[in-house]
Design a protein around this motif. Structure first.
Motif, PDB file in Angstrom:
ATOM      1  N   LEU A   1       0.837  -1.195   0.000  1.00 61.23           N
ATOM      2  CA  LEU A   1       0.000   0.000   0.000  1.00 61.23           C
ATOM      3  C   LEU A   1       0.874   1.247   0.000  1.00 61.23           C
ATOM      4  O   LEU A   1       1.983   1.231   0.501  1.00 61.23           O
ATOM      5  N   LYS A   2       0.344   2.328  -0.569  1.00 60.53           N
ATOM      6  CA  LYS A   2       1.070   3.602  -0.572  1.00 60.53           C
ATOM      7  C   LYS A   2       0.627   4.411   0.635  1.00 60.53           C
ATOM      8  O   LYS A   2      -0.562   4.733   0.779  1.00 60.53           O
ATOM      9  N   LEU A   3       1.563   4.759   1.497  1.00 57.04           N
ATOM     10  CA  LEU A   3       1.264   5.579   2.659  1.00 57.04           C
ATOM     11  C   LEU A   3       1.034   7.015   2.194  1.00 57.04           C
ATOM     12  O   LEU A   3       1.919   7.647   1.627  1.00 57.04           O
ATOM     13  N   LYS A   4      -0.177   7.521   2.414  1.00 52.33           N
ATOM     14  CA  LYS A   4      -0.540   8.865   1.960  1.00 52.33           C
ATOM     15  C   LYS A   4      -0.426   9.910   3.061  1.00 52.33           C
ATOM     16  O   LYS A   4      -0.131  11.066   2.789  1.00 52.33           O
ATOM     17  N   ALA A   5      -0.701   9.518   4.319  1.00 51.02           N
ATOM     18  CA  ALA A   5      -0.688  10.505   5.401  1.00 51.02           C
ATOM     19  C   ALA A   5      -0.557   9.813   6.743  1.00 51.02           C
ATOM     20  O   ALA A   5      -0.970   8.659   6.901  1.00 51.02           O
TER      21      ALA A   5
ATOM     22  N   ALA B   1      -5.454  13.841   3.332  1.00 54.39           N
ATOM     23  CA  ALA B   1      -4.408  12.981   2.762  1.00 54.39           C
ATOM     24  C   ALA B   1      -4.137  13.305   1.297  1.00 54.39           C
ATOM     25  O   ALA B   1      -3.020  13.111   0.816  1.00 54.39           O
ATOM     26  N   GLU B   2      -5.121  13.825   0.602  1.00 54.57           N
ATOM     27  CA  GLU B   2      -4.953  14.144  -0.815  1.00 54.57           C
ATOM     28  C   GLU B   2      -4.200  15.442  -1.053  1.00 54.57           C
ATOM     29  O   GLU B   2      -3.700  15.662  -2.152  1.00 54.57           O
ATOM     30  N   VAL B   3      -4.091  16.304  -0.055  1.00 48.84           N
ATOM     31  CA  VAL B   3      -3.424  17.594  -0.259  1.00 48.84           C
ATOM     32  C   VAL B   3      -2.114  17.731   0.511  1.00 48.84           C
ATOM     33  O   VAL B   3      -1.336  18.650   0.233  1.00 48.84           O
ATOM     34  N   LEU B   4      -1.865  16.844   1.465  1.00 47.97           N
ATOM     35  CA  LEU B   4      -0.612  16.897   2.222  1.00 47.97           C
ATOM     36  C   LEU B   4       0.555  16.379   1.389  1.00 47.97           C
ATOM     37  O   LEU B   4       0.365  15.510   0.536  1.00 47.97           O
ATOM     38  N   PRO B   5       1.767  16.882   1.640  1.00 50.39           N
ATOM     39  CA  PRO B   5       2.931  16.247   1.009  1.00 50.39           C
ATOM     40  C   PRO B   5       3.088  14.841   1.594  1.00 50.39           C
ATOM     41  O   PRO B   5       2.553  14.557   2.676  1.00 50.39           O
ATOM     42  N   PRO B   6       3.800  13.962   0.916  1.00 53.90           N
ATOM     43  CA  PRO B   6       3.997  12.614   1.461  1.00 53.90           C
ATOM     44  C   PRO B   6       4.550  12.686   2.882  1.00 53.90           C
ATOM     45  O   PRO B   6       5.344  13.580   3.200  1.00 53.90           O
TER      46      PRO B   6
END
Length: 81
Positions: free
Chosen positions: A41-45, A62-67
């Motif tokens: 899985l890709k860690l988003k936040a 999670a969609e707007v934060l940097p990784p």
């Protein structure tokens, strides 16, 4: 366990988000756990429970934060720009 804070790890599997709790002493340790223990899985936040967000709010954030592995120093507008 009292010395560990609660963090919410937000992942993306390519089709949908997954949100799960993790207790860690720091956000950095929670991030490391998220990167190491869910390789498919890709860690988003990584979101602190102190923020008192709902799951829909976490997904939106999670969609707007940097990784999560990029620190404030490395992020655009951070302290090294």
């Amino acid at each position: 366990m009292a010395d560990r804070d609660l963090y919410w790890l937000v992942y993306w599997d390519g089709h949908k988000h997954h949100v799960g709790p993790h207790r860690a002493q720091t956000r950095e340790l929670a991030t490391r756990h998220g990167l190491e223990h869910e390789p498919g899985l890709k860690l988003k936040a990584v979101i602190s429970d102190d923020m008192n967000l709902t799951v829909p709010q976490m997904l939106e954030l999670a969609e707007v934060l940097p990784p999560p592995w990029i620190t404030d120093v490395e992020a655009p507008g951070g302290t090294n720009d």
